[in-house]
Design an enzyme around this catalytic site. Structure first.
Site, mmCIF file in Angstrom:
data_model
loop_
_atom_site.group_PDB
_atom_site.id
_atom_site.type_symbol
_atom_site.label_atom_id
_atom_site.label_comp_id
_atom_site.label_asym_id
_atom_site.label_seq_id
_atom_site.Cartn_x
_atom_site.Cartn_y
_atom_site.Cartn_z
ATOM 1 N N SER A 165 -33.089 19.485 -11.805
ATOM 2 C CA SER A 165 -33.347 18.499 -10.749
ATOM 3 C C SER A 165 -33.544 17.112 -11.349
ATOM 4 O O SER A 165 -32.634 16.574 -11.968
ATOM 5 C CB SER A 165 -34.528 18.964 -9.902
ATOM 6 N N ASP A 259 -29.154 24.023 -1.069
ATOM 7 C CA ASP A 259 -29.692 22.890 -1.818
ATOM 8 C C ASP A 259 -29.226 21.590 -1.186
ATOM 9 O O ASP A 259 -28.021 21.336 -1.088
ATOM 10 C CB ASP A 259 -29.216 22.967 -3.268
ATOM 11 N N HIS A 289 -32.728 25.335 -4.145
ATOM 12 C CA HIS A 289 -33.077 24.320 -5.130
ATOM 13 C C HIS A 289 -34.437 24.694 -5.731
ATOM 14 O O HIS A 289 -35.366 25.051 -5.024
ATOM 15 C CB HIS A 289 -33.171 22.956 -4.440
#
Length: 319
Positions: A165, A259, A289
């Site tokens: 991320s 996501d 995610h």
């Protein structure tokens, strides 16, 4: 109109569904940004594990002297063998949350399965420290590893970068800075659902606007915490703006099916490939995610780590 939370939960495999349902049952309702920085950190900053799931030869914390002050890193070693390859790991958390402890099991797994030293970075977090603080910390760690290779028992020609991320964004920032300065690039990249754009628009932003773990409004809040002045136009903050994508090392992008960021990193991969980079996007269906560090509970995370370790071993072994 985006999918309902119920519809998204139904897309998940059994491990991830149990994880998401427990989060929704025990944590306050999203969006989490409504609870402020301290509230979000109290929810998601992870305490140290009493019994790590993966033993490795040695684990120790070190301090790096940087122009901004001492920087904490945690070093994992698979064996006493010298001149090992090394992976610098950068945790996620929207530049705002996340700690070394939150990726401890993941770093242990990567250390063991890729047979490499892992250096995990405790970079400065937003909003107390806006861009480029975290990017600078990660670049300094990369340069420190090269300078201190002998004392660390690593091979400075075999350094890779990885992150999830926001950590994927920061790994790319190191590549951009290194390419612009004509300095050595890492041997390989592993980017789990990286933040690559600041447009906050696309099919995944519509479909998964209300996704568990990371919804659209939280993603916007995280970016606003980090961006500061000038970040929106800086390729170190917005990888999609980089003019040096052709110089990227072989890159594996770990994609989560559910996501909100997925459109962004899929587009980024296509742009980087057109520029001449070697990029593979590998999607793991039925996960959200944030799944990559959850190696203790989510089977797809363990599969993704095995794939990442294979990618790293392959490129560590190449001259």
């Amino acid at each position: 109109m985006g999918l309902s939370v119920t519809a998204m939960i139904d897309m998940l495999d059994e491990d991830e569904k149990a994880f998401a349902q427990a989060l929704l049952r025990h944590a306050p309702a999203p969006p989490y940004s409504r609870y402020g920085v301290d509230g979000v950190r109290s929810l998601f900053d992870t305490a140290g594990a009493t019994a790590p799931i993966r033993p490795v030869h040695d684990v120790g914390d070190r301090m790096i002297d940087t122009p901004a002050g001492p920087l904490l890193v945690r070093c994992y070693r698979p064996s006493a063998q010298p001149d090992l390859p090394v992976l610098i790991y950068i945790h996620g958390g929207g530049f705002t949350v996340g700690t070394l402890n939150g990726v401890d099991d993941l770093c242990r797994s990567l250390c063991a399965e890729a047979a490499c030293v892992v250096i995990s970075v405790e970079y400065r977090r937003a909003p107390e420290h806006v861009f480029p603080a975290a990017a600078d910390d990660c670049l300094w760690t990369y340069e420190w590893a090269q300078r201190e290779a002998e004392s660390l028992g690593i091979d400075p020609s075999r350094i890779a970068l990885a992150g999830d991320s926001a950590g994927g964004n920061l790994a790319l920032s190191v590549c951009t800075a290194s390419a612009l300065a004509h300095r050595p690039m890492p041997r390989a990249l592993v980017l789990a659902y990286p933040a690559t754009s600041n447009t906050h628009a696309g099919p995944s932003w519509d479909a998964f606007e209300d996704a568990p773990v990371l919804c659209k409004s939280d993603a916007l809040w995280f970016w606003s915490n980090y961006a500061g002045t000038g970040a929106d136009l800086d390729p170190r903050a917005v990888p999609m703006l980089s003019t040096t994508l052709h110089a990227l090392p072989p890159t594996l992008i770990v994609a989560a099916e559910v996501d909100v960021l997925r459109s962004d990193y899929e587009d980024f991969a296509a742009v980087a490939a057109r520029a001449g980079a070697e990029v593979e996007v590998r999607q793991y269906d039925g996960v959200l995610h944030g799944f990559f560090p959850e190696v203790a509970t989510i089977g797809k995370a363990r599969r993704a780590v095995a794939d990442a370790a294979h990618h790293l071993r392959t490129h560590f072994s190449k001259e």
